[in-house]
Structure formats: structure tokens, C-alpha cells
Design an enzyme around this catalytic site. Structure first.
Site, PDB file in Angstrom:
ATOM      1  N   CYS A 215      56.130 -17.961   0.261  1.00  0.00           N
ATOM      2  CA  CYS A 215      56.622 -17.410   1.535  1.00  0.00           C
ATOM      3  C   CYS A 215      57.464 -18.523   2.133  1.00  0.00           C
ATOM      4  O   CYS A 215      57.023 -19.682   2.177  1.00  0.00           O
ATOM      5  CB  CYS A 215      55.461 -17.055   2.456  1.00  0.00           C
ATOM      6  SG  CYS A 215      55.978 -16.698   4.152  1.00  0.00           S
TER       7      CYS A 215
ATOM      8  N   ASP B  96      65.702 -13.417   6.768  1.00  0.00           N
ATOM      9  CA  ASP B  96      64.243 -13.509   6.653  1.00  0.00           C
ATOM     10  C   ASP B  96      63.643 -12.690   7.807  1.00  0.00           C
ATOM     11  O   ASP B  96      64.369 -12.254   8.704  1.00  0.00           O
ATOM     12  CB  ASP B  96      63.803 -14.986   6.755  1.00  0.00           C
ATOM     13  CG  ASP B  96      62.284 -15.156   6.674  1.00  0.00           C
ATOM     14  OD1 ASP B  96      61.653 -14.489   5.823  1.00  0.00           O
ATOM     15  OD2 ASP B  96      61.717 -15.925   7.465  1.00  0.00           O
ATOM     16  N   SER B  97      62.329 -12.558   7.796  1.00  0.00           N
ATOM     17  CA  SER B  97      61.655 -11.896   8.912  1.00  0.00           C
ATOM     18  C   SER B  97      61.716 -12.756  10.177  1.00  0.00           C
ATOM     19  O   SER B  97      61.476 -12.264  11.268  1.00  0.00           O
ATOM     20  CB  SER B  97      60.196 -11.650   8.552  1.00  0.00           C
ATOM     21  OG  SER B  97      59.555 -12.887   8.313  1.00  0.00           O
TER      22      SER B  97
ATOM     23  N   HIS C 178      58.159 -19.360   5.007  1.00  0.00           N
ATOM     24  CA  HIS C 178      57.594 -20.060   6.169  1.00  0.00           C
ATOM     25  C   HIS C 178      56.750 -21.273   5.747  1.00  0.00           C
ATOM     26  O   HIS C 178      56.581 -22.214   6.515  1.00  0.00           O
ATOM     27  CB  HIS C 178      56.688 -19.124   6.979  1.00  0.00           C
ATOM     28  CG  HIS C 178      57.411 -18.116   7.817  1.00  0.00           C
ATOM     29  ND1 HIS C 178      58.123 -17.065   7.292  1.00  0.00           N
ATOM     30  CD2 HIS C 178      57.520 -17.998   9.176  1.00  0.00           C
ATOM     31  CE1 HIS C 178      58.632 -16.336   8.282  1.00  0.00           C
ATOM     32  NE2 HIS C 178      58.274 -16.886   9.436  1.00  0.00           N
TER      33      HIS C 178
ATOM     34  N   GLU D  62      55.673 -19.136  13.187  1.00  0.00           N
ATOM     35  CA  GLU D  62      56.585 -18.504  14.162  1.00  0.00           C
ATOM     36  C   GLU D  62      56.353 -19.053  15.568  1.00  0.00           C
ATOM     37  O   GLU D  62      57.256 -19.101  16.377  1.00  0.00           O
ATOM     38  CB  GLU D  62      56.399 -16.982  14.165  1.00  0.00           C
ATOM     39  CG  GLU D  62      57.025 -16.278  12.979  1.00  0.00           C
ATOM     40  CD  GLU D  62      58.549 -16.297  12.967  1.00  0.00           C
ATOM     41  OE1 GLU D  62      59.164 -16.100  14.028  1.00  0.00           O
ATOM     42  OE2 GLU D  62      59.126 -16.532  11.892  1.00  0.00           O
TER      43      GLU D  62
ATOM     44  N   CYS E 157      63.426 -14.402   1.879  1.00  0.00           N
ATOM     45  CA  CYS E 157      62.109 -13.881   2.209  1.00  0.00           C
ATOM     46  C   CYS E 157      61.474 -13.410   0.908  1.00  0.00           C
ATOM     47  O   CYS E 157      62.049 -12.554   0.217  1.00  0.00           O
ATOM     48  CB  CYS E 157      62.255 -12.719   3.184  1.00  0.00           C
ATOM     49  SG  CYS E 157      60.718 -11.838   3.483  1.00  0.00           S
TER      50      CYS E 157
HETATM   51  N1  DGL Z   1      59.138 -15.626   5.130  1.00  0.00           N
HETATM   52  C1  DGL Z   1      58.708 -14.425   4.557  1.00  0.00           C
HETATM   53  C2  DGL Z   1      58.397 -14.512   3.109  1.00  0.00           C
HETATM   54  O1  DGL Z   1      58.945 -15.361   2.465  1.00  0.00           O
HETATM   55  C3  DGL Z   1      58.021 -13.400   5.316  1.00  0.00           C
HETATM   56  C4  DGL Z   1      56.860 -13.558   6.067  1.00  0.00           C
HETATM   57  C5  DGL Z   1      56.379 -12.467   6.949  1.00  0.00           C
HETATM   58  O2  DGL Z   1      57.111 -12.085   7.851  1.00  0.00           O
HETATM   59  O3  DGL Z   1      55.244 -12.015   6.752  1.00  0.00           O
HETATM   60  O4  DGL Z   1      57.633 -13.751   2.579  1.00  0.00           O
END
Ligand code: DGL
Length: 271
Positions: free
Chosen positions: A188, A14-15, A190, A156, A77
Site C-alpha cells: 500500500c 491514489d486514494s 501509504h 492520512e 495505489c
Molecule cells: N494507498 C493505497 C494503496 O496503495 C490505498 C489505501 C486506501 O485508501 O485504503 O492501496
């Protein structure tokens, strides 16, 4: 090509910290598996990146995880799943599982009024990936997508509750509720960390869809079909790599999921 060995790890990327919501589900459904995780925190947020950048990041990380012995990759992600998955699948022979389609399948099962909301990053919303996947299966369903650029930086930083989070969530989710959705895809990885606040804003009549559970069911099927599913006796410690600040990832990871292995997060830049 060498046959896949059950003892090999599952690669997850993931990011940043968001992919832990998928890793958590792997640990729950497949407790014998070992995870090798890469969080590209030097490049977070992915949501404001170009398609070219996102493909390059996903490609570099996938190559790293495969070089470290991953028998399958979970692209945890939505943003890279939306723009890079077909490219990665064509390039690599290791199975690669994304998070968009599992979430869409769950949402279609859940909706009663045929109005599905999607909250995601700017790049994911711009790709229309959820809408395309929904309409490929159910043309009559209406999709209301909303980009939420404030949310990833909050998660984050370990901010998952409180007035700032509530205000940001309300700004994004309220218009979707007014549009009459009964199902909301957390598009997302997150966002499941914000689920209590999102549910509070959305109200009890809206079903939140976290794609993690369906993604891991797909991973399980893929591993079982390829002879790569582990028996209980193999289990060993997971490993975590980040491209940015390892201490920050440990702190927020311990706060959000609390796994002891997160104390050993290593910084490793791939570019
Ligand atoms: N967790 C990520 C997603 O599912 C990426 C979020 C990001 O870095 O903008 O899209």
C-alpha cells in the site's frame, strides 16, 4: 491519435496521501517531469471499497488526468492497481503503470528463503493480486499476506510514529515475522511513510520492499520508448488536486514530504 509530447505532465493518483511516496520517486529519478496528482480523499480509505466502486473511482480519475494532458498515468495505489488496472489499460490508450508487479519483481529479487510477506489493504489482500503475480513468476515461493485496515487512516492523519502506530504495526507484522518471512512488500503506497516503525518491528533480517523505485524505472522506460521523456529544460511546477479537504492534505503533505507546491492543493470533486 496525437503523438505524445515530452512537455505533457505525468498523471499520478491514489486514494489520498500515499501516492506521494511514488511521486517522490518520480521527482528523484525523473526531475524534469511535471506531475499532476489526484488524491481521492473524499473516498479514502479505498481498502474497504467494493471492486465496482474502485473501478469507477479509478476510471473517473484516469479520465480527468488524461483530459488535463497526462502523457502517462501512474496508478500509485495498490488497491486500484489490484482490481482496476486491466480494465483501465483496455479502455485508455495512454500508458498506465501500476505498483503491484514492480513490487513483486523487487521482492523476488530480494528473498533468499522464498518466504515473502505482503501488507496491504483489505481489498488488495482479498484480490490475491500479489500472490498471483508472485506465483506467475515463481510457483515455489510462499506468500503470507495480511490486511492492515488501521494503517491508512493513521497516515492520512499524519500519524507515522508513536505508540498507536507501533501497536498497529506490531499487530499486523509480528505474525508475518513468526511465519519466517525474510522480505516484506509494502503493498500500500501509504506504508513507506511508516517504514521506520515497520523495520523496527520486522527487525534487521527482513528486507522491506517499497515498489516506488521499480515503478518509476518502468515509467521511465515507457516514456523513453514512446518519445515522451522530458529534457531537463522543461521542468515546471507540479499540481495537486484532492476530492476532500485540501487544507488537511497540505498540512500532512508538508509534514511528510514538504514540497512547496503542496501549499497550492486544490479541491476538485469529479463526481
Ligand atoms: N494507498 C493505497 C494503496 O496503495 C490505498 C489505501 C486506501 O485508501 O485504503 O492501496
Amino acid at each position: 491519435m496525437r503523438a505524445v509530447q515530452p512537455v505533457q505532465p505525468v498523471g499520478v493518483f491514489d486514494s489520498g496521501i500515499g501516492g506521494l511516496t511514488v511521486a517522490r520517486e518520480i521527482i528523484r529519478q525523473l526531475p524534469a517531469e511535471t506531475i499532476i496528482y489526484y488524491g481521492d480523499t473524499a473516498h479514502v480509505p479505498y481498502g474497504s471499497r467494493t471492486v465496482e466502486e474502485l473501478r469507477e473511482f479509478a476510471d473517473t480519475i484516469t479520465a480527468f488526468l488524461i483530459a488535463r494532458g497526462a502523457k502517462a498515468i501512474v496508478d500509485a495505489c495498490n488497491t486500484t492497481s489490484a482490481v482496476a488496472l486491466p480494465y483501465l489499460k483496455k479502455k485508455y490508450s495512454v500508458p498506465i503503470i501500476g505498483v503491484i508487479e514492480p513490487g513483486v519483481t523487487e521482492a523476488l529479487r530480494a528473498t533468499r528463503n522464498g518466504r515473502i510477506g505482503v501488507i496491504a489493504t483489505e481489498a488488495t489482500v482479498a484480490s490475491n493480486a500479489h500472490e498471483k503475480a508472485i506465483h506467475a513468476l515463481a510457483g515455489e515461493v510462499r506468500v503470507f499476506a495480511r490486511a492492515c485496515p488501521k494503517l491508512v487512516p493513521l497516515v492520512e492523519a499524519g500519524l507515522v510514529s508513536g505508540p498507536e502506530v507501533e501497536a498497529a504495526v506490531a499487530e499486523y507484522v509480528q505474525p508475518l515475522i513468526e511465519a519466517g518471512i525474510d522480505t516484506l512488500i509494502l503493498g500500500c503506497t501509504h506504508y513507506p511513510f511508516l517504514a521506520p516503525v515497520i523495520q523496527e518491528v520486522a527487525g534487521p533480517g527482513v528486507t522491506l520492499i517499497d515498489p516506488a523505485a521499480a515503478t518509476v524505472r518502468e515509467l521511465k522506460q515507457v516514456l523513453a520508448a514512446g518519445g515522451g521523456l522530458r529534457g531537463a529544460h522543461y521542468s515546471k511546477a507540479h499540481s495537486f488536486f484532492v476530492s476532500g479537504d485540501a487544507r488537511l492534505f497540505t498540512r500532512v503533505g508538508m509534514q511528510l514530504v514538504g514540497w512547496p507546491e503542496l501549499k497550492g492543493v486544490r479541491q476538485l470533486k469529479l463526481d
